[in-house]
Design a protein around this motif. Structure first.
Motif, PDB file in Angstrom:
ATOM      1  N   ASN A 160       0.217  61.685 102.739  1.00 15.81           N
ATOM      2  CA  ASN A 160      -1.117  62.280 102.891  1.00 15.81           C
ATOM      3  C   ASN A 160      -1.579  62.813 101.540  1.00 15.81           C
ATOM      4  N   PRO A 161      -2.041  61.932 100.634  1.00 16.39           N
ATOM      5  CA  PRO A 161      -2.373  62.377  99.280  1.00 16.39           C
ATOM      6  C   PRO A 161      -3.470  63.439  99.215  1.00 16.39           C
ATOM      7  N   LYS A 162      -4.252  63.604 100.283  1.00 19.49           N
ATOM      8  CA  LYS A 162      -5.248  64.678 100.303  1.00 19.49           C
ATOM      9  C   LYS A 162      -4.596  66.048 100.178  1.00 19.49           C
ATOM     10  N   LEU A 163      -3.315  66.128 100.496  1.00 20.22           N
ATOM     11  CA  LEU A 163      -2.591  67.396 100.426  1.00 20.22           C
ATOM     12  C   LEU A 163      -2.260  67.815  98.995  1.00 20.22           C
ATOM     13  N   ILE A 164      -2.407  66.911  98.032  1.00 21.37           N
ATOM     14  CA  ILE A 164      -2.032  67.211  96.649  1.00 21.37           C
ATOM     15  C   ILE A 164      -3.146  68.003  95.974  1.00 21.37           C
ATOM     16  N   GLU A 165      -2.753  69.142  95.407  1.00 16.02           N
ATOM     17  CA  GLU A 165      -3.702  69.974  94.665  1.00 16.02           C
ATOM     18  C   GLU A 165      -4.251  69.177  93.492  1.00 16.02           C
ATOM     19  N   ARG A 166      -5.490  69.450  93.117  1.00 19.94           N
ATOM     20  CA  ARG A 166      -6.128  68.671  92.060  1.00 19.94           C
ATOM     21  C   ARG A 166      -7.073  69.531  91.252  1.00 19.94           C
ATOM     22  N   PRO A 167      -7.407  69.067  90.070  1.00 17.92           N
ATOM     23  CA  PRO A 167      -6.837  67.928  89.348  1.00 17.92           C
ATOM     24  C   PRO A 167      -5.511  68.314  88.688  1.00 17.92           C
ATOM     25  N   ILE A 168      -4.711  67.330  88.407  1.00 22.34           N
ATOM     26  CA  ILE A 168      -3.487  67.520  87.631  1.00 22.34           C
ATOM     27  C   ILE A 168      -3.696  66.774  86.322  1.00 22.34           C
ATOM     28  N   VAL A 169      -3.417  67.450  85.221  1.00 21.19           N
ATOM     29  CA  VAL A 169      -3.545  66.818  83.912  1.00 21.19           C
ATOM     30  C   VAL A 169      -2.189  66.871  83.215  1.00 21.19           C
ATOM     31  N   ILE A 170      -1.793  65.723  82.659  1.00 26.76           N
ATOM     32  CA  ILE A 170      -0.518  65.615  81.945  1.00 26.76           C
ATOM     33  C   ILE A 170      -0.815  65.192  80.512  1.00 26.76           C
ATOM     34  N   HIS A 171      -0.157  65.875  79.577  1.00 25.54           N
ATOM     35  CA  HIS A 171      -0.308  65.556  78.157  1.00 25.54           C
ATOM     36  C   HIS A 171       0.962  65.970  77.423  1.00 25.54           C
ATOM     37  N   ASP A 172       1.578  65.021  76.720  1.00 28.91           N
ATOM     38  CA  ASP A 172       2.781  65.310  75.917  1.00 28.91           C
ATOM     39  C   ASP A 172       3.857  66.063  76.691  1.00 28.91           C
ATOM     40  N   LYS A 173       4.243  65.549  77.818  1.00 26.89           N
ATOM     41  CA  LYS A 173       5.329  66.132  78.625  1.00 26.89           C
ATOM     42  C   LYS A 173       5.001  67.531  79.147  1.00 26.89           C
ATOM     43  N   LYS A 174       3.716  67.889  79.142  1.00 25.90           N
ATOM     44  CA  LYS A 174       3.262  69.146  79.737  1.00 25.90           C
ATOM     45  C   LYS A 174       2.252  68.794  80.811  1.00 25.90           C
ATOM     46  N   ALA A 175       2.167  69.646  81.807  1.00 29.84           N
ATOM     47  CA  ALA A 175       1.223  69.393  82.893  1.00 29.84           C
ATOM     48  C   ALA A 175       0.663  70.706  83.410  1.00 29.84           C
ATOM     49  N   VAL A 176      -0.577  70.640  83.895  1.00 32.15           N
ATOM     50  CA  VAL A 176      -1.196  71.789  84.547  1.00 32.15           C
ATOM     51  C   VAL A 176      -2.007  71.310  85.740  1.00 32.15           C
ATOM     52  N   ILE A 177      -2.142  72.217  86.695  1.00 28.07           N
ATOM     53  CA  ILE A 177      -3.103  72.016  87.775  1.00 28.07           C
ATOM     54  C   ILE A 177      -4.387  72.661  87.277  1.00 28.07           C
ATOM     55  N   GLY A 178      -5.468  71.907  87.250  1.00 25.01           N
ATOM     56  CA  GLY A 178      -6.729  72.393  86.692  1.00 25.01           C
ATOM     57  C   GLY A 178      -7.488  73.308  87.626  1.00 25.01           C
ATOM     58  N   ARG A 179      -6.877  74.391  88.028  1.00 27.82           N
ATOM     59  CA  ARG A 179      -7.505  75.411  88.869  1.00 27.82           C
ATOM     60  C   ARG A 179      -7.220  76.763  88.253  1.00 27.82           C
ATOM     61  N   PRO A 180      -8.156  77.342  87.601  1.00 27.86           N
ATOM     62  CA  PRO A 180      -9.495  76.836  87.328  1.00 27.86           C
ATOM     63  C   PRO A 180      -9.439  75.702  86.290  1.00 27.86           C
ATOM     64  N   PRO A 181     -10.480  74.903  86.209  1.00 26.64           N
ATOM     65  CA  PRO A 181     -10.470  73.744  85.305  1.00 26.64           C
ATOM     66  C   PRO A 181     -10.178  74.110  83.840  1.00 26.64           C
ATOM     67  N   GLN A 182     -10.516  75.310  83.413  1.00 32.78           N
ATOM     68  CA  GLN A 182     -10.268  75.725  82.031  1.00 32.78           C
ATOM     69  C   GLN A 182      -8.778  75.727  81.675  1.00 32.78           C
ATOM     70  N   LYS A 183      -7.911  75.763  82.685  1.00 35.40           N
ATOM     71  CA  LYS A 183      -6.466  75.708  82.418  1.00 35.40           C
ATOM     72  C   LYS A 183      -6.083  74.435  81.688  1.00 35.40           C
ATOM     73  N   ILE A 184      -6.900  73.391  81.838  1.00 35.54           N
ATOM     74  CA  ILE A 184      -6.629  72.110  81.176  1.00 35.54           C
ATOM     75  C   ILE A 184      -6.612  72.286  79.655  1.00 35.54           C
ATOM     76  N   LEU A 185      -7.421  73.186  79.163  1.00 35.32           N
ATOM     77  CA  LEU A 185      -7.502  73.426  77.725  1.00 35.32           C
ATOM     78  C   LEU A 185      -6.156  73.885  77.152  1.00 35.32           C
ATOM     79  N   GLU A 186      -5.300  74.474  77.974  1.00 33.24           N
ATOM     80  CA  GLU A 186      -4.002  74.974  77.528  1.00 33.24           C
ATOM     81  C   GLU A 186      -3.099  73.869  76.991  1.00 33.24           C
ATOM     82  N   ILE A 187      -3.286  72.649  77.474  1.00 30.08           N
ATOM     83  CA  ILE A 187      -2.366  71.573  77.056  1.00 30.08           C
ATOM     84  C   ILE A 187      -3.040  70.508  76.196  1.00 30.08           C
ATOM     85  N   LEU A 188      -4.289  70.693  75.862  1.00 29.29           N
ATOM     86  CA  LEU A 188      -4.980  69.702  75.027  1.00 29.29           C
ATOM     87  C   LEU A 188      -4.662  69.902  73.554  1.00 29.29           C
TER      88      LEU A 188
END
Length: 113
Positions: free
Chosen positions: A85-113
């Motif tokens: 049931n992929p709807k159960l997966i929290e989103r978005p998930i961003v992966i970069h250089d062996k690091k990952a974050v759940i983008g909640r809030p979306p600004q968390k994505i900036l932590e791994i860019l």
């Protein structure tokens, strides 16, 4: 390469995608509701996120409430539930250089860019 696990119908996921577009960095988009993950892939993502499988579950989804809420589930059973049931997966998930974050809030994505 940066990768975003994206659901176009989710506003937070769309905001996360916009952050990546604004970064001008190369990235790939995985629409995980269409290109479903297998148990191995999902386990790898959970490991990169450094969380327990239950922390990736969208517990307010009706599927969770109807089928799983209140049950004693192992990590493996939780991962299997998300794969089925992929709807159960929290989103978005961003992966970069062996690091990952759940983008909640979306600004968390900036932590791994």
């Amino acid at each position: 390469m940066i990768k975003i696990y994206h659901n176009p119908r989710c506003s937070k996921s769309r905001q996360g995608l916009a952050i990546l577009e604004e970064s001008k960095k190369e990235f790939s988009v995985v629409k995980y509701l269409n290109d479903t993950l297998n148990e191995t892939e999902l386990t790898e993502i959970i490991t990169l996120l450094n969380i327990s499988p239950i922390d990736l579950v969208r517990k307010n989804e009706s599927i969770w409430k109807e089928k799983y809420k209140g049950k004693e589930l192992t990590d493996s059973e939780i991962i299997k539930a998300m794969v089925e049931n992929p709807k159960l997966i929290e989103r978005p998930i961003v992966i970069h250089d062996k690091k990952a974050v759940i983008g909640r809030p979306p600004q968390k994505i900036l932590e791994i860019l």
